[in-house]
Design an enzyme around this catalytic site. Structure first.
Site, PDB file in Angstrom:
ATOM      1  N   ASP A  23      -2.119   1.756  17.975  1.00 12.54           N
ATOM      2  CA  ASP A  23      -2.879   0.550  17.618  1.00 12.54           C
ATOM      3  C   ASP A  23      -2.089  -0.390  16.712  1.00 12.54           C
ATOM      4  O   ASP A  23      -2.423  -1.571  16.604  1.00 12.54           O
ATOM      5  CB  ASP A  23      -4.182   0.937  16.910  1.00 12.54           C
ATOM      6  CG  ASP A  23      -5.369   1.032  17.864  1.00 12.54           C
ATOM      7  OD1 ASP A  23      -5.202   0.670  19.055  1.00 12.54           O
ATOM      8  OD2 ASP A  23      -6.444   1.465  17.429  1.00 12.54           O
ATOM      9  N   VAL A  81      -5.709 -15.042  -6.932  1.00 18.19           N
ATOM     10  CA  VAL A  81      -6.031 -13.844  -6.148  1.00 18.19           C
ATOM     11  C   VAL A  81      -7.478 -13.951  -5.690  1.00 18.19           C
ATOM     12  O   VAL A  81      -8.362 -14.276  -6.487  1.00 18.19           O
ATOM     13  CB  VAL A  81      -5.845 -12.559  -6.972  1.00 18.19           C
ATOM     14  CG1 VAL A  81      -6.271 -11.330  -6.166  1.00 18.19           C
ATOM     15  CG2 VAL A  81      -4.408 -12.409  -7.451  1.00 18.19           C
ATOM     16  N   ASN A 101      -5.837  -3.230  22.620  1.00 17.65           N
ATOM     17  CA  ASN A 101      -5.077  -2.572  23.681  1.00 17.65           C
ATOM     18  C   ASN A 101      -5.904  -1.600  24.514  1.00 17.65           C
ATOM     19  O   ASN A 101      -5.366  -0.809  25.279  1.00 17.65           O
ATOM     20  CB  ASN A 101      -3.885  -1.826  23.073  1.00 17.65           C
ATOM     21  CG  ASN A 101      -4.310  -0.844  21.988  1.00 17.65           C
ATOM     22  OD1 ASN A 101      -5.498  -0.619  21.773  1.00 17.65           O
ATOM     23  ND2 ASN A 101      -3.331  -0.268  21.306  1.00 17.65           N
ATOM     24  N   ASP A 107       0.840  -1.191   0.000  1.00 17.85           N
ATOM     25  CA  ASP A 107       0.000   0.000   0.000  1.00 17.85           C
ATOM     26  C   ASP A 107       0.879   1.247   0.000  1.00 17.85           C
ATOM     27  O   ASP A 107       2.000   1.218  -0.507  1.00 17.85           O
ATOM     28  CB  ASP A 107      -0.931  -0.037   1.216  1.00 17.85           C
ATOM     29  CG  ASP A 107      -2.292   0.581   0.934  1.00 17.85           C
ATOM     30  OD1 ASP A 107      -2.339   1.806   0.715  1.00 17.85           O
ATOM     31  OD2 ASP A 107      -3.300  -0.145   0.939  1.00 17.85           O
ATOM     32  N   SER A 157     -11.224  -0.959  -0.915  1.00 23.36           N
ATOM     33  CA  SER A 157      -9.962  -0.972  -0.164  1.00 23.36           C
ATOM     34  C   SER A 157     -10.188  -1.300   1.300  1.00 23.36           C
ATOM     35  O   SER A 157      -9.302  -1.840   1.965  1.00 23.36           O
ATOM     36  CB  SER A 157      -9.267   0.392  -0.268  1.00 23.36           C
ATOM     37  OG  SER A 157      -8.690   0.585  -1.534  1.00 23.36           O
ATOM     38  N   VAL A 185      -9.408   1.221  17.875  1.00 25.89           N
ATOM     39  CA  VAL A 185     -10.164   0.154  17.230  1.00 25.89           C
ATOM     40  C   VAL A 185      -9.437  -1.171  17.431  1.00 25.89           C
ATOM     41  O   VAL A 185      -8.306  -1.207  17.916  1.00 25.89           O
ATOM     42  CB  VAL A 185     -10.351   0.435  15.727  1.00 25.89           C
ATOM     43  CG1 VAL A 185     -11.182   1.688  15.511  1.00 25.89           C
ATOM     44  CG2 VAL A 185      -9.003   0.567  15.024  1.00 25.89           C
ATOM     45  N   HIS A 212      -4.032   5.859   3.650  1.00 22.13           N
ATOM     46  CA  HIS A 212      -4.681   4.696   3.060  1.00 22.13           C
ATOM     47  C   HIS A 212      -4.129   3.387   3.613  1.00 22.13           C
ATOM     48  O   HIS A 212      -4.871   2.531   4.104  1.00 22.13           O
ATOM     49  CB  HIS A 212      -4.529   4.737   1.542  1.00 22.13           C
ATOM     50  CG  HIS A 212      -5.377   3.760   0.800  1.00 22.13           C
ATOM     51  ND1 HIS A 212      -5.003   2.447   0.586  1.00 22.13           N
ATOM     52  CD2 HIS A 212      -6.598   3.890   0.212  1.00 22.13           C
ATOM     53  CE1 HIS A 212      -5.942   1.817  -0.098  1.00 22.13           C
ATOM     54  NE2 HIS A 212      -6.928   2.675  -0.344  1.00 22.13           N
TER      55      HIS A 212
END
Length: 322
Positions: free
Chosen positions: A25, A189, A66, A16, A263, A70, A53
């Site tokens: 996080d 894929v 944690n 990416d 994505s 999120v 992204h």
């Protein structure tokens, strides 16, 4: 998670725009030593001023449990950041993507997530950044396609389960044989479409149906393998207003934020793949992983291959209990 399936022992390589190495996080699960950039002049990381992204994608996969922010689908999986898209422009050359795939396979990636893609015309008809059509020899297009397929096949043979987003150009790829989607249209894929709930808000409109194809998702029986949550911004509430709350919340370079797209759907599948692989000892043939994802997906649109859902919408619980 309550059954102990958290992805521990599985690695997910995020191809990416880079991943924030300091995000609370993500830092606990990020392997900095293996992370690498294939974009000239840029490191693998993403910081303020860079695209979020890749960081958003990584959080959906494996944000740590944690007590803040999120939690990712596989909160104990290892993340490896592979920059193949510029953190400034968000785009990258096919050569960088193919090199990132080969590197990931050579390093033993259990899962490769590619929330990226391009559509090529096999006849060589293309459009430049200014919207002007131009033509290149068709053989050049096929050289790009073949090079990326070879890279994918190499990583697949090394044991990598490869997952890609379908795209956000709400096109039905059935019957469009002149076009090919990279990497989603290639062999080996798992290609993912996006779902969203019917428009809702926190107070007055409880969700009754999460399995609505998004307004933007690319689709087609010939392209889509499975569906996963991607979020949307175009569903209308009963009071007549559009909801902006149907998006996916995840990590960003400056904290946390909402986003929508295929994505955002692909990393949900990558997280489930990590759960499956970890459950099976941390090593698993990618064909077996693929079949487990397919066979445990919920058939929300008939029992066959669906235009929008492929084999169905992923189900993390079924994937680790059946």
């Amino acid at each position: 998670w309550n059954l102990g399936h958290t992805g521990k022992g599985a690695s997910v390589y995020v191809l990416d725009s880079g991943v924030s190495g300091t995000h609370p996080d993500l830092a606990p699960n990020l392997n900095r030593e293996l992370s690498k950039s294939f974009i000239a002049g840029q490191g693998w990381h993403a910081a303020a001023g860079f695209s979020s992204h890749g960081t958003h994608v990584a959080g959906t996969i494996a944000a740590a449990d944690n007590g803040i922010g999120v939690i990712g689908v596989a909160p104990n999986a290892e993340i490896v950041a592979i920059k193949v898209l510029s953190g400034i422009t968000g785009s990258g050359p096919f050569s960088a993507i193919s090199a990132g795939i080969v590197y990931s396979g050579s390093q033993g990636a259990d899962v490769i997530n590619m929330s990226l893609g391009a559509t090529l015309n096999k006849n060589g008809k293309l459009i430049d950044a200014n919207g002007v059509p131009y033509q290149i020899p068709a053989k050049y297009v096929m050289e790009i396609v073949n090079a990326q397929q070879k890279a994918i096949d190499y990583a697949y043979r090394q044991g990598s389960t490869i997952i890609a987003s379908a795209g956000n150009d709400p096109t039905n790829y059935d019957g469009n044989s002149a076009f090919i989607k990279l990497p989603g249209g290639l062999n080996n894929v798992i290609t993912v479409s996006a779902t969203s709930p019917v428009g809702w808000d926190f107070d007055t409109n409880p969700v009754t149906n999460f399995d609505v194809p998004t307004s933007y998702t690319t689709h087609g029986k010939s392209l889509i393998d499975v569906a996963a949550p991607g979020g949307d911004v175009n569903f209308q509430l009963p009071n007549g207003y559009y909801s902006g709350l149907d998006r996916i919340l995840s990590t960003t370079v400056t904290g946390w934020g909402w986003a929508a797209g295929t994505s955002m759907a692909a990393p949900h599948v990558s997280g489930v793949a990590a759960l499956i692989i970890a459950k099976n000892g941390g090593t698993m043939d990618p064909h077996e992983v693929t079949m487990k994802i397919y066979n445990t997906a919920d058939k929300v649109d008939g029992n066959g291959q669906s235009v929008y859902f492929g084999k169905g919408r992923i189900n993390a619980y079924r994937a680790v209990t059946e």
